[in-house]
Scaffold this motif. Structure first.
Motif, PDB file in Angstrom:
ATOM      1  N   SER A 143      60.039  41.339  -1.071  1.00 47.20           N
ATOM      2  CA  SER A 143      60.130  42.251   0.066  1.00 47.20           C
ATOM      3  C   SER A 143      60.399  41.554   1.396  1.00 47.20           C
ATOM      4  O   SER A 143      60.927  42.160   2.309  1.00 47.20           O
ATOM      5  CB  SER A 143      58.857  43.089   0.178  1.00 47.20           C
ATOM      6  OG  SER A 143      57.741  42.249   0.354  1.00 47.20           O
ATOM      7  N   SER A 144      60.060  40.261   1.516  1.00 47.43           N
ATOM      8  CA  SER A 144      60.283  39.562   2.786  1.00 47.43           C
ATOM      9  C   SER A 144      61.356  38.488   2.677  1.00 47.43           C
ATOM     10  O   SER A 144      61.395  37.571   3.474  1.00 47.43           O
ATOM     11  CB  SER A 144      58.965  38.953   3.283  1.00 47.43           C
ATOM     12  OG  SER A 144      58.472  38.027   2.347  1.00 47.43           O
ATOM     13  N   CYS A 145      62.249  38.617   1.696  1.00 51.15           N
ATOM     14  CA  CYS A 145      63.274  37.583   1.483  1.00 51.15           C
ATOM     15  C   CYS A 145      64.190  37.394   2.690  1.00 51.15           C
ATOM     16  O   CYS A 145      64.609  36.279   2.983  1.00 51.15           O
ATOM     17  CB  CYS A 145      64.087  37.870   0.227  1.00 51.15           C
ATOM     18  SG  CYS A 145      65.017  39.417   0.263  1.00 51.15           S
ATOM     19  N   SER A 146      64.472  38.454   3.425  1.00 51.04           N
ATOM     20  CA  SER A 146      65.388  38.331   4.561  1.00 51.04           C
ATOM     21  C   SER A 146      64.783  37.530   5.710  1.00 51.04           C
ATOM     22  O   SER A 146      65.505  36.990   6.543  1.00 51.04           O
ATOM     23  CB  SER A 146      65.829  39.708   5.057  1.00 51.04           C
ATOM     24  OG  SER A 146      64.726  40.451   5.493  1.00 51.04           O
ATOM     25  N   SER A 147      63.461  37.398   5.755  1.00 53.78           N
ATOM     26  CA  SER A 147      62.833  36.611   6.809  1.00 53.78           C
ATOM     27  C   SER A 147      62.515  35.189   6.356  1.00 53.78           C
ATOM     28  O   SER A 147      61.962  34.406   7.113  1.00 53.78           O
ATOM     29  CB  SER A 147      61.559  37.303   7.308  1.00 53.78           C
ATOM     30  OG  SER A 147      60.623  37.431   6.268  1.00 53.78           O
ATOM     31  N   SER A 148      62.903  34.827   5.136  1.00 53.14           N
ATOM     32  CA  SER A 148      62.739  33.461   4.650  1.00 53.14           C
ATOM     33  C   SER A 148      63.793  32.571   5.295  1.00 53.14           C
ATOM     34  O   SER A 148      64.846  33.053   5.699  1.00 53.14           O
ATOM     35  CB  SER A 148      62.906  33.409   3.128  1.00 53.14           C
ATOM     36  OG  SER A 148      61.902  34.136   2.488  1.00 53.14           O
ATOM     37  N   PRO A 149      63.522  31.261   5.384  1.00 57.85           N
ATOM     38  CA  PRO A 149      64.537  30.350   5.923  1.00 57.85           C
ATOM     39  C   PRO A 149      65.830  30.483   5.119  1.00 57.85           C
ATOM     40  O   PRO A 149      65.811  30.370   3.906  1.00 57.85           O
ATOM     41  CB  PRO A 149      63.911  28.970   5.740  1.00 57.85           C
ATOM     42  CG  PRO A 149      62.447  29.238   5.690  1.00 57.85           C
ATOM     43  CD  PRO A 149      62.301  30.586   5.023  1.00 57.85           C
ATOM     44  N   GLY A 150      66.926  30.747   5.791  1.00 59.81           N
ATOM     45  CA  GLY A 150      68.202  30.977   5.120  1.00 59.81           C
ATOM     46  C   GLY A 150      68.600  32.434   5.145  1.00 59.81           C
ATOM     47  O   GLY A 150      69.760  32.770   4.959  1.00 59.81           O
ATOM     48  N   GLY A 151      67.625  33.319   5.347  1.00 61.10           N
ATOM     49  CA  GLY A 151      67.901  34.744   5.444  1.00 61.10           C
ATOM     50  C   GLY A 151      68.339  35.380   4.146  1.00 61.10           C
ATOM     51  O   GLY A 151      68.282  34.783   3.071  1.00 61.10           O
ATOM     52  N   SER A 152      68.804  36.617   4.242  1.00 61.24           N
ATOM     53  CA  SER A 152      69.124  37.400   3.046  1.00 61.24           C
ATOM     54  C   SER A 152      70.275  36.817   2.235  1.00 61.24           C
ATOM     55  O   SER A 152      70.286  36.909   1.022  1.00 61.24           O
ATOM     56  CB  SER A 152      69.423  38.853   3.423  1.00 61.24           C
ATOM     57  OG  SER A 152      70.547  38.922   4.264  1.00 61.24           O
ATOM     58  N   SER A 153      71.247  36.177   2.893  1.00 65.07           N
ATOM     59  CA  SER A 153      72.406  35.666   2.144  1.00 65.07           C
ATOM     60  C   SER A 153      72.039  34.510   1.211  1.00 65.07           C
ATOM     61  O   SER A 153      72.756  34.245   0.247  1.00 65.07           O
ATOM     62  CB  SER A 153      73.527  35.246   3.088  1.00 65.07           C
ATOM     63  OG  SER A 153      73.089  34.223   3.949  1.00 65.07           O
ATOM     64  N   PHE A 154      70.920  33.813   1.464  1.00 67.39           N
ATOM     65  CA  PHE A 154      70.491  32.718   0.608  1.00 67.39           C
ATOM     66  C   PHE A 154      69.231  33.041  -0.190  1.00 67.39           C
ATOM     67  O   PHE A 154      68.940  32.382  -1.174  1.00 67.39           O
ATOM     68  CB  PHE A 154      70.232  31.451   1.443  1.00 67.39           C
ATOM     69  CG  PHE A 154      71.469  30.843   2.011  1.00 67.39           C
ATOM     70  CD1 PHE A 154      72.256  29.994   1.254  1.00 67.39           C
ATOM     71  CD2 PHE A 154      71.857  31.124   3.308  1.00 67.39           C
ATOM     72  CE1 PHE A 154      73.404  29.443   1.774  1.00 67.39           C
ATOM     73  CE2 PHE A 154      73.005  30.578   3.840  1.00 67.39           C
ATOM     74  CZ  PHE A 154      73.784  29.729   3.077  1.00 67.39           C
ATOM     75  N   CYS A 155      68.460  34.056   0.257  1.00 71.82           N
ATOM     76  CA  CYS A 155      67.131  34.287  -0.316  1.00 71.82           C
ATOM     77  C   CYS A 155      66.915  35.648  -0.973  1.00 71.82           C
ATOM     78  O   CYS A 155      65.914  35.836  -1.656  1.00 71.82           O
ATOM     79  CB  CYS A 155      66.069  34.093   0.775  1.00 71.82           C
ATOM     80  SG  CYS A 155      66.156  32.485   1.595  1.00 71.82           S
ATOM     81  N   CYS A 156      67.808  36.619  -0.768  1.00 68.79           N
ATOM     82  CA  CYS A 156      67.649  37.956  -1.335  1.00 68.79           C
ATOM     83  C   CYS A 156      68.602  38.135  -2.522  1.00 68.79           C
ATOM     84  O   CYS A 156      69.827  38.014  -2.365  1.00 68.79           O
ATOM     85  CB  CYS A 156      67.919  39.027  -0.290  1.00 68.79           C
ATOM     86  SG  CYS A 156      66.730  39.022   1.071  1.00 68.79           S
ATOM     87  N   ALA A 157      68.044  38.431  -3.675  1.00 69.30           N
ATOM     88  CA  ALA A 157      68.842  38.563  -4.898  1.00 69.30           C
ATOM     89  C   ALA A 157      69.948  39.595  -4.749  1.00 69.30           C
ATOM     90  O   ALA A 157      71.082  39.364  -5.187  1.00 69.30           O
ATOM     91  CB  ALA A 157      67.934  38.917  -6.077  1.00 69.30           C
TER      92      ALA A 157
END
Length: 166
Positions: A143-157
């Protein structure tokens, strides 16, 4: 995206250096770790840039062990009643009042990866087995993948799967 079968016959290695700057505003005293991530033991407050607090790969999370590993934070002697994350949470605090400050943390992540990685051996595989996230994300999807380092393009499936990159 991970293909179910791969025709790759070899790979070359390259080094990628990514510089991530995280700017957070937090209270200089954060006794309840409301601006960080609480470890499961309830004693350590990790920096939000870590993605998760503690775990077997905490030292390879953005910020390293001093920001992301409970044991390092708990041995730091830095308490949340007079500091922001990363810090040690006291079981009871008499702290009253707080002031705001801005903390800028620059994290440089150096990764060696293969230019072709059909099995995602140098990344993090999403639970559906279809997406390969960057290791800097800490976890793949959620649920918080877009706020991970790298953002949604690197962290959201979902973003990775819709990119069409195999």
């Amino acid at each position: 995206i991970i293909k179910s079968s791969s025709g790759s016959s070899g790979s070359s290695s390259t080094t990628k250096t990514t510089s991530i700057t995280v700017t957070q505003t937090y209270t200089t005293s954060d006794p309840s770790c409301s601006h960080g991530l609480i470890h499961s033991d309830g004693k350590a407050c990790c920096d939000k840039a870590c993605g998760t607090c503690g775990g077997s790969s905490c030292s390879s999370s953005p910020g390293g062990s001093s920001f992301c590993c409970a044991s390092s934070i708990e041995s730091s002697g830095k308490y949340c009643d007079s500091n922001g994350p990363p810090c040690i949470i006291k079981s009871s605090s008499g702290s009253s009042g707080s002031s705001s400050t801005t903390k800028t943390t620059s994290i440089t992540v150096t990764q060696t990866y293969t230019t072709s990685d059909p099995s995602c051996s140098h990344g993090l595989i999403h639970s559906d087995g279809k997406a390969c996230c960057d290791k800097a994300c800490g976890t793949c999807g959620g649920s918080s993948c877009s706020s991970s380092p790298g953002g949604s393009s690197f962290c959201c499936a979902s973003s990775i799967e819709s990119s069409g990159k195999y």
